[in-house]
Structure formats: C-alpha cells, structure tokens
Design an enzyme around this catalytic site. Structure first.
Site, PDB file in Angstrom:
ATOM      1  N   GLY A  22       0.831  -1.216   0.000  1.00  0.00           N
ATOM      2  CA  GLY A  22       0.000   0.000   0.000  1.00  0.00           C
ATOM      3  C   GLY A  22       0.856   1.254   0.000  1.00  0.00           C
ATOM      4  O   GLY A  22       0.606   2.199  -0.758  1.00  0.00           O
ATOM      5  N   SER A 135      -0.192  -7.225  -9.175  1.00  0.00           N
ATOM      6  CA  SER A 135       0.964  -8.103  -9.096  1.00  0.00           C
ATOM      7  C   SER A 135       2.253  -7.324  -9.323  1.00  0.00           C
ATOM      8  O   SER A 135       2.275  -6.350 -10.067  1.00  0.00           O
ATOM      9  CB  SER A 135       0.875  -9.226 -10.136  1.00  0.00           C
ATOM     10  N   LYS A 189      -6.351 -12.386 -11.450  1.00  0.00           N
ATOM     11  CA  LYS A 189      -5.166 -12.325 -10.572  1.00  0.00           C
ATOM     12  C   LYS A 189      -4.947 -13.674  -9.878  1.00  0.00           C
ATOM     13  O   LYS A 189      -3.801 -14.121  -9.706  1.00  0.00           O
ATOM     14  CB  LYS A 189      -5.332 -11.203  -9.540  1.00  0.00           C
ATOM     15  N   HIS A 192      -3.362 -15.906 -12.357  1.00  0.00           N
ATOM     16  CA  HIS A 192      -1.964 -15.434 -12.464  1.00  0.00           C
ATOM     17  C   HIS A 192      -1.129 -16.094 -11.365  1.00  0.00           C
ATOM     18  O   HIS A 192      -0.042 -16.620 -11.605  1.00  0.00           O
ATOM     19  CB  HIS A 192      -1.941 -13.902 -12.339  1.00  0.00           C
ATOM     20  N   ASN A 193      -1.646 -16.085 -10.148  1.00  0.00           N
ATOM     21  CA  ASN A 193      -0.889 -16.665  -9.035  1.00  0.00           C
ATOM     22  C   ASN A 193      -0.768 -18.179  -9.171  1.00  0.00           C
ATOM     23  O   ASN A 193       0.267 -18.756  -8.815  1.00  0.00           O
ATOM     24  CB  ASN A 193      -1.556 -16.320  -7.700  1.00  0.00           C
ATOM     25  N   GLU A 196       1.952 -18.722 -11.410  1.00  0.00           N
ATOM     26  CA  GLU A 196       3.168 -18.399 -10.638  1.00  0.00           C
ATOM     27  C   GLU A 196       3.615 -19.609  -9.800  1.00  0.00           C
ATOM     28  O   GLU A 196       4.801 -19.964  -9.786  1.00  0.00           O
ATOM     29  CB  GLU A 196       2.828 -17.198  -9.753  1.00  0.00           C
ATOM     30  N   ARG A 452     -17.810 -47.600 -15.332  1.00  0.00           N
ATOM     31  CA  ARG A 452     -18.910 -46.902 -14.647  1.00  0.00           C
ATOM     32  C   ARG A 452     -20.232 -47.615 -14.902  1.00  0.00           C
ATOM     33  O   ARG A 452     -21.079 -47.757 -14.023  1.00  0.00           O
ATOM     34  CB  ARG A 452     -19.008 -45.446 -15.115  1.00  0.00           C
TER      35      ARG A 452
HETATM   36  C1  3PG Z   1       1.452 -13.204  -4.515  1.00  0.00           C
HETATM   37  O1  3PG Z   1       2.091 -13.398  -5.571  1.00  0.00           O
HETATM   38  O2  3PG Z   1       0.377 -12.624  -4.468  1.00  0.00           O
HETATM   39  C2  3PG Z   1       2.003 -13.670  -3.229  1.00  0.00           C
HETATM   40  O3  3PG Z   1       3.003 -12.805  -2.828  1.00  0.00           O
HETATM   41  C3  3PG Z   1       2.550 -15.057  -3.297  1.00  0.00           C
HETATM   42  O4  3PG Z   1       1.598 -15.909  -2.864  1.00  0.00           O
HETATM   43  P1  3PG Z   1       1.948 -17.058  -1.803  1.00  0.00           P
HETATM   44  O5  3PG Z   1       2.290 -16.387  -0.504  1.00  0.00           O
HETATM   45  O6  3PG Z   1       0.697 -17.861  -1.699  1.00  0.00           O
HETATM   46  O7  3PG Z   1       3.116 -17.842  -2.352  1.00  0.00           O
END
Ligand code: 3PG
Length: 481
Positions: A22, A135, A189, A192-193, A196, A452
């Site tokens: 922030g 991000s 987002k 995105h994570n 990541e 099944r």
């Molecule tokens: C993010 O990319 O928003 C976080 O910093 C990483 O997520 P995590 O703490 O779940 O690894």
C-alpha cells in the site's frame, strides 16, 4: 513539493493499509504528481509513508474520519489489506463515512466469490466498488505493477488515469486494463498466481535435478540460470532464482538458500485456482501439482522418516552434462508454455461460465510487465490471441507449435531420466503427460465409461450411434474365461 498539512478535499487518492504494498503504490502515485493520502491504524506506518514521500504531496493519517475528509469528491479509496474478513471490517468502518458516488477499490488478493458478494453489497448501498488484482510485489508497487481491475467500469474509468500512470509499461502499453464485470479482476489475478506457483515449482524441480542428478554446486547452477535468463526463457521468476543462487548474507560464506527450511508456505491463491478449476471442469494439473508439492513439503517429519525407510543412494545421472542441460532448458520452456496454456484455458472457461467476457490478448498484454509471471514468452502469447481472438487453447496456436515440437524431446528425456533415477519431478511429468493426453485423438476414457456402467449402470454412449446405452456386463453375452 513537501508534505502538506491536510485540509478538506485536498487529496486525489486515498489508500487504506500502509503495509509495504500500500505504501509503495501510494508513493508511486505521488511520484507521478498525484496528491495522495494514506491511512493505517499503526502510527509508525503513517510516519514512514510521510518520510518516504517527503518530496511529494503525501499525507499519512491514523484517524479514518480525517483521512476520508481529506479526499476530493467523488472520493477514490483503495484498500490494500489482507484478504478475508479484514476487508469486510474495513468496508464496514469506511462506508458510514462515504458519500454516494464515492469509489472503493479492493486491491488485495480477495477470493473472487467475496468480490462478487461485495460488488453487489456496495452497489446496493449506492457506492462504486471494484476489485483489482495487483501483481509485482513490493518493487512492482513502487516502480510499476501489473493491475487487473474488474467490476464497476464507470468507477474504473474515473481512476484509470492514475492507474495507467503508475502501471508498468511495455513498448508504451500500460500493464493495466479493464478486465471484465463482477469479480473478473480478482479471478484473473488468482489464475496469475496459480501460474506463478507452477513456474516456481518447475524452477524448484530444475534445482533438484541439477543438484541431485547432475551434482552441480550453487555457483554452477547460478551460471546456468543466468545464461538461460539471457535467452528465450527470460522471465522475472528465473531472474529471481538466478539472484537467489548468488546471495550470501553479509559476513556469511554460505548461500542463504542453503540455510532455509524446505517447508513451503502459501497464502491460498494457488489452492483457490485448483479448486475452481475442478468446478469449471478445466484441467490445470501443473498448478495442482505445484500446490500439492508445497503441501507435501510441510510434512517434514514424515518425509524424514520415509527417507530412512526408503533410503536411495542418489548416484547421479549418467548423462553428458552439457547435453542434458540443453534438454533441461527445453524441458523448462515446454513446461512453462504448457503451464500458461492451462491457466489461459481456465480463464477461457471462467469467461464463459461467469460471463466475464475476458479478452485473452489484453490479459497477455498486461502480464508482459510489472507482474511476477512476466516473461519474454508473453509476447508470443499476446500475438497468438491477437491473431485469433477465438483461440480456444494456446497449444492449438500456430505460434507455439514449432517450439512445442522442438522442446518435446528435451522434456521427455528430462522426465524419464529423472524418474528413472528416483528424482521427483512431478510438475515436469504432469506437463508432459497433460500434453500427451491433450494431443490424443483417442483417450482410454472409453474404459472409464465401461467401468462406470458395469458397476453403477451409469450408461455410456456408442461410437456412430445416437443415444445412451447400458449393458448387462455379467449377463449371457459376457465372455468368461
Ligand atoms: C502473490 O504473488 O500474491 C504472493 O506474494 C505469493 O503468494 P503465496 O504467498 O501464496 O506464495
């Protein structure tokens, strides 16, 4: 200009929550000439904001009323507080102080279902509200993040000049755009994570193969990561990894990495991605396995016990090191592309299911800079969706076919060699198996259907014949040995 004393209607933008993200985003806005105010109950954070923003028009508050009163109308206020109930309690504290038409932005990592609910609750009360994924971590917030706003489009348009100014820019394009209605921004987002998580796990598995299989030391791994990051694998996560392989704390002769516990934590966005992917019937096994491996890492005591039970002499791989490293580079590129493909497939499904109307070219465009999953490959992804906005799956794009064909032998060699040597590479393996199944015109799922129907009379469909069928699997027609 210096910090100013506050007076009513003075500041253009307000931030609630002056943690690093922030504070840095607010300072970034101030650098771009916006007069900004921040609020945090913790006086130290407010003091730090003013100290770091001393050259600009920046004011910190510890009293929410004075903070709200200091903002221009209609007010633009962003919350950057931990996801979950805290967001609701901040909204509850804030809304009695607001006027209709004021704008509230949730810039945290809220679960998209919470954003859907808050979107409606705030609209019902006459306030503008939108959820926005941000991000880029601390540095991104300060120097230019990638931002994914969704929800109330009029409210977004109002603050767009500020967000555009502070976002990362790639080839002149700001890494922010309106994503779609409702919780679209937070959904994107979240995915995105998820991507990541999978790319981080692929890098961790690369490290595992290098140290246990190729018996490389940290210095050698650093050199390989560095050289890869100068080529087509160039990406922020590879850059971060390269730096980690060179970092020693002041006064220490060993790599900090070697002293870090092998138990991964998470805040939940990867898990949420996997959970919703199951609901949307969209396979993203690279992300699932990355989440599972973080979870498995937490069971340290069990792993230590199992290690003594199933001890395995890791003799190292009998391979030509240089040739194998070239295959590893291919394996990483193949798996990174497959991971992006799975994430984008999930976005396409969510777009239909939740009527988000997502533009996958735009999403690729704003992920090219500022965010954690930025990489050189995103240019290819962008051009794939620019050329064909109806593209259903990245692996079907002409732009990636040559690369997938070229890197496939590498990933196959790495996965088979590592598995034969007892080195865990679950995310590499799942990327390859996903690909092998995805490119199968015929999967063995006819057997699943038969099973099944056999035990549950769930019926099946026949090739070349309309309708659903049930067989008497143990009846007269069955052939018993
Ligand atoms: C993010 O990319 O928003 C976080 O910093 C990483 O997520 P995590 O703490 O779940 O690894």
């Amino acid at each position: 200009m210096m910090n100013t004393n506050s007076s009513a209607d003075q500041f253009t933008f307000g931030m609630i929550g002056l943690g690093t993200m922030g504070r840095n985003l607010l300072l970034n806005m101030a650098d771009h000439g916006f007069a900004v105010a921040g609020y945090d109950k913790d006086p130290e954070k407010s003091v730090l904001l003013e100290k770091e923003g001393a050259d600009n028009v920046v004011k910190g508050f510890t009293d929410i009323k004075s903070f709200v009163n200091s903002l221009q109308h209609p007010r633009s206020i962003m919350m950057l507080v931990p996801a979950g109930p805290i967001v609701d309690s901040v909204i509850a504290e804030l809304t009695p102080l607001l006027d209709k038409e004021d704008i509230v932005i949730d810039g945290g990592n809220s679960h998209f279902t919470d954003t859907t609910r808050r979107d409606k609750e705030m609209a019902d009360k006459g306030f503008h509200f939108f959820g926005m994924g941000i991000s880029g971590g601390e540095e991104g917030a300060r120097k230019g993040p990638s931002m994914m706003p969704g929800g109330d489009e009029d409210a977004y348009q109002f603050v767009e000049p500020i967000l555009t100014a502070v976002a990362a820019h790639v080839n002149g394009d700001p890494c922010v755009t309106y994503i779609g209605p409702g919780a679209a921004g937070h959904f994107v987002k979240m995915v995105h994570n998820g991507i990541e998580y999978a790319i981080m796990q692929l890098l961790a598995e690369t490290y595992e193969v290098m140290r246990k299989g190729l018996k490389m030391d940290n210095e050698a791994m650093h050199a390989v990561f560095k050289s890869w990051n100068e080529g087509r694998l160039q990406s922020f996560l590879l850059e971060v990894t390269t730096d980690i392989f060179a970092y020693k704390e002041p006064g220490s002769s060993t790599l900090l990495l070697d002293g870090i516990k092998d138990e991964a934590k998470s805040k939940g966005t990867g898990k949420w991605t996997s959970q919703v992917a199951m609901d949307l019937v969209t396979p993203i096994p690279a992300i699932d396995s990355a989440v599972s491996m973080r979870d498995l890492s937490k069971y340290k005591a069990m792993r230590v016990e199992a290690a003594s039970l199933y001890a395995d002499e890791q003799a190292g791989l009998s391979v030509d090191k240089a040739a194998f490293l070239a295959q590893l580079e291919q394996a990483f590129f193949f798996s990174m592309i497959t991971t992006y493909a799975q994430g984008m497939h999930l976005l396409a499904s969510a777009s239909t299911q939740f009527a988000y109307n997502l533009n996958l070219a735009d999403i690729s465009r704003i992920w090219r800079g500022g965010c954690i999953i930025r990489s050189a490959f995103l240019e290819t992804m962008l051009s794939a969706w620019e050329k064909n906005p109806e593209l259903k799956h990245l692996l079907l794009a002409p732009a990636v076919q040559e690369t997938i064909k070229e890197t496939q032998p590498g990933v196959r060699a790495v996965v088979t060699t590592a598995i034969a040597a007892g080195i865990a590479v679950p995310t590499y393996a799942t990327c390859l198996s996903y690909f092998d199944a995805f490119r199968s015109a015929s999967m063995p799922s006819n057997l699943i259907q038969a099973q099944r129907d056999y035990f549950g009379a769930h019926t099946f469909e026949r090739i070349g014949q309309e309708g659903v069928f049930h067989a008497d699997w143990q009846g007269e027609a069955s052939v018993q040995p």
